[in-house]
Design a protein around this motif. Structure first.
Motif, PDB file in Angstrom:
ATOM      1  N   TYR A  28      -1.781  11.647  -8.158  1.00  0.00           N
ATOM      2  CA  TYR A  28      -2.971  11.391  -7.348  1.00  0.00           C
ATOM      3  C   TYR A  28      -4.015  12.498  -7.549  1.00  0.00           C
ATOM      4  CZ  TYR A  28      -6.132  10.361  -3.576  1.00  0.00           C
ATOM      5  OH  TYR A  28      -7.278  10.060  -2.879  1.00  0.00           O
ATOM      6  N   PHE A  78       1.044   4.154  -3.018  1.00  0.00           N
ATOM      7  CA  PHE A  78       0.813   5.596  -2.912  1.00  0.00           C
ATOM      8  C   PHE A  78       2.095   6.409  -3.091  1.00  0.00           C
ATOM      9  CE2 PHE A  78      -3.129   3.948  -1.206  1.00  0.00           C
ATOM     10  CZ  PHE A  78      -4.028   4.702  -1.947  1.00  0.00           C
ATOM     11  N   TYR A 115     -15.912  11.190  -6.217  1.00  0.00           N
ATOM     12  CA  TYR A 115     -14.984  11.552  -5.128  1.00  0.00           C
ATOM     13  C   TYR A 115     -15.212  12.980  -4.624  1.00  0.00           C
ATOM     14  CZ  TYR A 115     -10.391  13.067  -3.309  1.00  0.00           C
ATOM     15  OH  TYR A 115      -9.382  13.623  -2.567  1.00  0.00           O
ATOM     16  N   LEU A 138     -16.663  14.077  -0.980  1.00  0.00           N
ATOM     17  CA  LEU A 138     -15.783  14.789  -0.049  1.00  0.00           C
ATOM     18  C   LEU A 138     -16.490  16.052   0.471  1.00  0.00           C
ATOM     19  CD1 LEU A 138     -12.912  13.720   0.506  1.00  0.00           C
ATOM     20  CD2 LEU A 138     -12.040  15.455  -1.050  1.00  0.00           C
ATOM     21  N   LEU A 192       0.574   6.726   5.665  1.00  0.00           N
ATOM     22  CA  LEU A 192       1.560   5.658   5.487  1.00  0.00           C
ATOM     23  C   LEU A 192       2.629   6.071   4.472  1.00  0.00           C
ATOM     24  CD1 LEU A 192       1.383   2.753   6.587  1.00  0.00           C
ATOM     25  CD2 LEU A 192       0.135   2.122   4.522  1.00  0.00           C
ATOM     26  N   PHE A 214      -3.000   3.775  10.841  1.00  0.00           N
ATOM     27  CA  PHE A 214      -4.278   3.781  11.539  1.00  0.00           C
ATOM     28  C   PHE A 214      -4.210   3.094  12.901  1.00  0.00           C
ATOM     29  CE2 PHE A 214      -7.148   4.606   7.856  1.00  0.00           C
ATOM     30  CZ  PHE A 214      -8.160   5.256   8.527  1.00  0.00           C
ATOM     31  N   ILE A 245      -6.666  11.075   9.065  1.00  0.00           N
ATOM     32  CA  ILE A 245      -5.858   9.851   8.952  1.00  0.00           C
ATOM     33  C   ILE A 245      -5.911   9.362   7.500  1.00  0.00           C
ATOM     34  CG2 ILE A 245      -5.432   7.544   9.878  1.00  0.00           C
ATOM     35  CD1 ILE A 245      -7.309   8.310  12.221  1.00  0.00           C
ATOM     36  N   GLY A 246      -4.723   9.072   6.927  1.00  0.00           N
ATOM     37  CA  GLY A 246      -4.656   8.752   5.495  1.00  0.00           C
ATOM     38  C   GLY A 246      -4.902  10.048   4.741  1.00  0.00           C
ATOM     39  N   ILE A 247      -4.240  11.104   5.217  1.00  0.00           N
ATOM     40  CA  ILE A 247      -4.540  12.465   4.730  1.00  0.00           C
ATOM     41  C   ILE A 247      -4.209  12.642   3.260  1.00  0.00           C
ATOM     42  CG2 ILE A 247      -2.281  13.385   5.474  1.00  0.00           C
ATOM     43  CD1 ILE A 247      -3.779  16.018   6.208  1.00  0.00           C
ATOM     44  N   SER A 291      -6.721  16.885   0.746  1.00  0.00           N
ATOM     45  CA  SER A 291      -7.966  17.446   0.190  1.00  0.00           C
ATOM     46  C   SER A 291      -9.115  17.499   1.191  1.00  0.00           C
ATOM     47  CB  SER A 291      -8.452  16.633  -1.014  1.00  0.00           C
ATOM     48  OG  SER A 291      -7.454  15.866  -1.543  1.00  0.00           O
ATOM     49  N   THR A 341       0.851  -1.203   0.000  1.00  0.00           N
ATOM     50  CA  THR A 341       0.000   0.000   0.000  1.00  0.00           C
ATOM     51  C   THR A 341       0.882   1.247   0.000  1.00  0.00           C
ATOM     52  OG1 THR A 341      -1.715  -1.176   1.197  1.00  0.00           O
ATOM     53  CG2 THR A 341      -1.837   1.213   1.251  1.00  0.00           C
ATOM     54  N   SER A 371     -10.705  10.007   4.783  1.00  0.00           N
ATOM     55  CA  SER A 371     -11.434   9.796   3.522  1.00  0.00           C
ATOM     56  C   SER A 371     -10.672   8.824   2.633  1.00  0.00           C
ATOM     57  CB  SER A 371     -11.649  11.130   2.799  1.00  0.00           C
ATOM     58  OG  SER A 371     -10.423  11.793   2.553  1.00  0.00           O
ATOM     59  N   PHE A 372     -11.387   7.795   2.231  1.00  0.00           N
ATOM     60  CA  PHE A 372     -10.906   6.806   1.249  1.00  0.00           C
ATOM     61  C   PHE A 372      -9.601   6.129   1.673  1.00  0.00           C
ATOM     62  CE2 PHE A 372     -13.453  10.009  -1.032  1.00  0.00           C
ATOM     63  CZ  PHE A 372     -14.509   9.171  -1.383  1.00  0.00           C
ATOM     64  N   ALA A 373      -9.422   5.940   2.960  1.00  0.00           N
ATOM     65  CA  ALA A 373      -8.203   5.272   3.450  1.00  0.00           C
ATOM     66  C   ALA A 373      -8.531   4.049   4.299  1.00  0.00           C
ATOM     67  CB  ALA A 373      -7.360   6.250   4.267  1.00  0.00           C
TER      68      ALA A 373
HETATM   69  C1  LIG Z   1      -7.042   6.919  -1.685  1.00  0.00           C
HETATM   70  S1  LIG Z   1      -5.897   7.841  -0.755  1.00  0.00           S
HETATM   71  C2  LIG Z   1      -6.950   9.047   0.018  1.00  0.00           C
HETATM   72  C3  LIG Z   1      -6.198  10.308   0.362  1.00  0.00           C
HETATM   73  C4  LIG Z   1      -7.079  11.450   0.872  1.00  0.00           C
HETATM   74  N1  LIG Z   1      -7.645  11.135   2.168  1.00  0.00           N
HETATM   75  C5  LIG Z   1      -8.139  11.794  -0.126  1.00  0.00           C
HETATM   76  O1  LIG Z   1      -9.330  11.637   0.169  1.00  0.00           O
HETATM   77  O2  LIG Z   1      -7.790  12.217  -1.225  1.00  0.00           O
HETATM   78  C6  LIG Z   1      -5.548   6.776   0.603  1.00  0.00           C
HETATM   79  C7  LIG Z   1      -4.467   7.318   1.518  1.00  0.00           C
HETATM   80  O3  LIG Z   1      -4.438   6.531   2.694  1.00  0.00           O
HETATM   81  C8  LIG Z   1      -3.090   6.219   3.014  1.00  0.00           C
HETATM   82  N2  LIG Z   1      -3.124   4.962   3.768  1.00  0.00           N
HETATM   83  C9  LIG Z   1      -3.385   3.735   3.294  1.00  0.00           C
HETATM   84  N3  LIG Z   1      -3.382   2.852   4.288  1.00  0.00           N
HETATM   85  C10 LIG Z   1      -3.108   3.549   5.424  1.00  0.00           C
HETATM   86  C11 LIG Z   1      -2.994   3.185   6.798  1.00  0.00           C
HETATM   87  N4  LIG Z   1      -3.148   1.924   7.169  1.00  0.00           N
HETATM   88  N5  LIG Z   1      -2.704   4.146   7.692  1.00  0.00           N
HETATM   89  C12 LIG Z   1      -2.561   5.434   7.297  1.00  0.00           C
HETATM   90  N6  LIG Z   1      -2.670   5.837   6.023  1.00  0.00           N
HETATM   91  C13 LIG Z   1      -2.959   4.902   5.100  1.00  0.00           C
HETATM   92  C14 LIG Z   1      -2.399   6.130   1.681  1.00  0.00           C
HETATM   93  O4  LIG Z   1      -1.005   6.291   1.778  1.00  0.00           O
HETATM   94  C15 LIG Z   1      -3.073   7.251   0.905  1.00  0.00           C
HETATM   95  O5  LIG Z   1      -2.419   8.478   1.072  1.00  0.00           O
END
Ligand SMILES: C[S@@+](CC[C@H](N)C(=O)[O-])C[C@H]1O[C@@H](n2cnc3c(N)ncnc32)[C@H](O)[C@@H]1O
Length: 358
Positions: free
Chosen positions: A161, A154, A174, A178, A219, A241, A196-198, A202, A150, A257-259
């Protein structure tokens, strides 16, 4: 890979284990093919790539040499091993191709068979393989990427992205989702927000007021660098997370969002415990993701999206997310659909309850 550690465990117990693993071939963080690895020797050959030459099946082109190598190994395992491991059995085998010839020999041997199978195919593969006694282990869904994969995904796709155009697949809608989810989060003057998963920032950017203190965890270091360029004032930390590098009771709102879908179901509750730990009592969380109300809904979306569906992601079911949040101690849980493929699950860290005597 789970298969490799399982094989090592079995070997440590003195069992003769043989068979094949299928490590991914990654380019810029994306899976562009698979190799096949002999579990006994570690020798690898190319199995398939996303471009010719080879035998086409769905999005991959299979190397006849790679398939022959794998089938020879499985047949040899059927003659010699006590445990035969085949990773992974899927639609190609169900159609009679791929590892099917080797699996026929494996089925006729007296060895114990370990097959990795995508959750949606477990029953079909059981029927096809005519397995009388089967134990389905509560392992991570086969399609899910490991944490390292993962991160690589990313790190490799951070520069592009957000530029999905018309092919966003499960992320279709998306921007609208959002915006709707952002309306559900309120942070007062001077309060702290954690995303989280910023990613590139956005979601947090749509919520934050000029005086909000924004913290972000991700991550991927490359995603965080992009976020830092756009939002130099954010407090960004590399993390996960399940062990958030943030203080206890520090945030008025936690969002994501989406993480969340990058976690496996067995991790959901721990993730919510971390979210609740980070929140002040009475603080709320808003989690936006590709979620489905039920398994039939998830399968219907998979069919509707066709090739745009990503088989390496296992999108969570809303009841499983709610159950984990509730188990972790969240209060005031509310879930609602914000677009055909996206849901928001929100809740709060309960305020301390005060016992009143008479
Ligand atoms: C699809 S992107 C979404 C990014 C942003 N939140 C958005 O809505 O555009 C998923 C993000 O989650 C992060 N991610 C994935 N697994 C994760 C984890 N277990 N803990 C923290 N971040 C994570 C990825 O590195 C990536 O930046």
């Amino acid at each position: 890979m789970a298969v490799l550690s399982l094989t090592e465990d079995l070997q440590r117990h003195g069992l003769r284990v043989a068979g094949v693993a299928s490590p991914r071939v990654l380019a810029e963080g994306k899976t562009i093919g698979y190799r096949v690895r002999d579990l006994a020797t570690g020798e690898e050959r190319p199995l398939c790539l996303d471009r010719p030459p080879g035998i086409p099946f769905r999005r991959f082109f299979f190397s006849p040499e790679g398939l022959a190598f794998a089938n020879d190994l499985i047949e040899q395992a059927a003659r010699e091993a006590e445990v035969i491991v085949v990773d992974e059995v899927g639609p190609l085998e169900l159609a009679g191709g791929g590892f099917a010839p080797g699996l026929r020999a494996a089925r006729q041997s007296r060895a114990f068979l370990v097959l990795t199978v995508r959750p949606s195919l477990v029953n079909e593969v059981r029927r096809w393989a005519k397995v009388k006694t089967a134990v389905t282990l509560d392992a991570p869904p086969a399609g899910l990427r490991s944490r390292d994969e993962t991160r690589q995904l990313f790190d490799g796709s951070a520069s592009s992205y957000g530029s999905w155009g018309g092919s966003a697949g499960p992320l279709t809608g998306y921007a609208e989702s959002l915006a709707k989810a952002a309306e559900l989060v309120q942070v007062g003057p001077g309060e702290r927000l954690l995303d989280i998963g910023i990613g590139t920032g956005s979601f947090a950017a749509q919520i934050a007021q000029s005086d909000t203190e924004v913290w972000g965890v991700d991550l991927s270091t490359v995603m965080l660098s992009r976020c830092r360029e756009d939002h130099p004032g954010y407090h960004l930390r590399e993390g996960h997370f399940l062990s958030l590098p943030v203080p206890d009771r520090a945030f008025h709102a936690v969002v994501s969002s989406f993480a969340f879908h990058h976690l496996v179901p067995a991790e959901y509750e721990r993730a919510f415990r971390e979210i609740l730990r980070a929140l002040v009592p009475g603080g709320g969380f808003v989690l936006l993701d590709v979620l489905f109300a039920s398994e039939p809904d998830r399968q219907a979306a998979r069919v509707a999206l066709g090739d745009l569906w990503d088989d390496e992601e296992v999108y969570p079911l809303v009841p499983a997310v709610e159950a984990a949040a509730s188990q972790a101690g969240a209060a005031g849980l509310v879930s609602h659909r914000v677009s055909p493929l996206h849901w928001v699950v929100s809740g709060m860290r309960p305020l301390r309850t005060v016992a009143c005597g008479s």
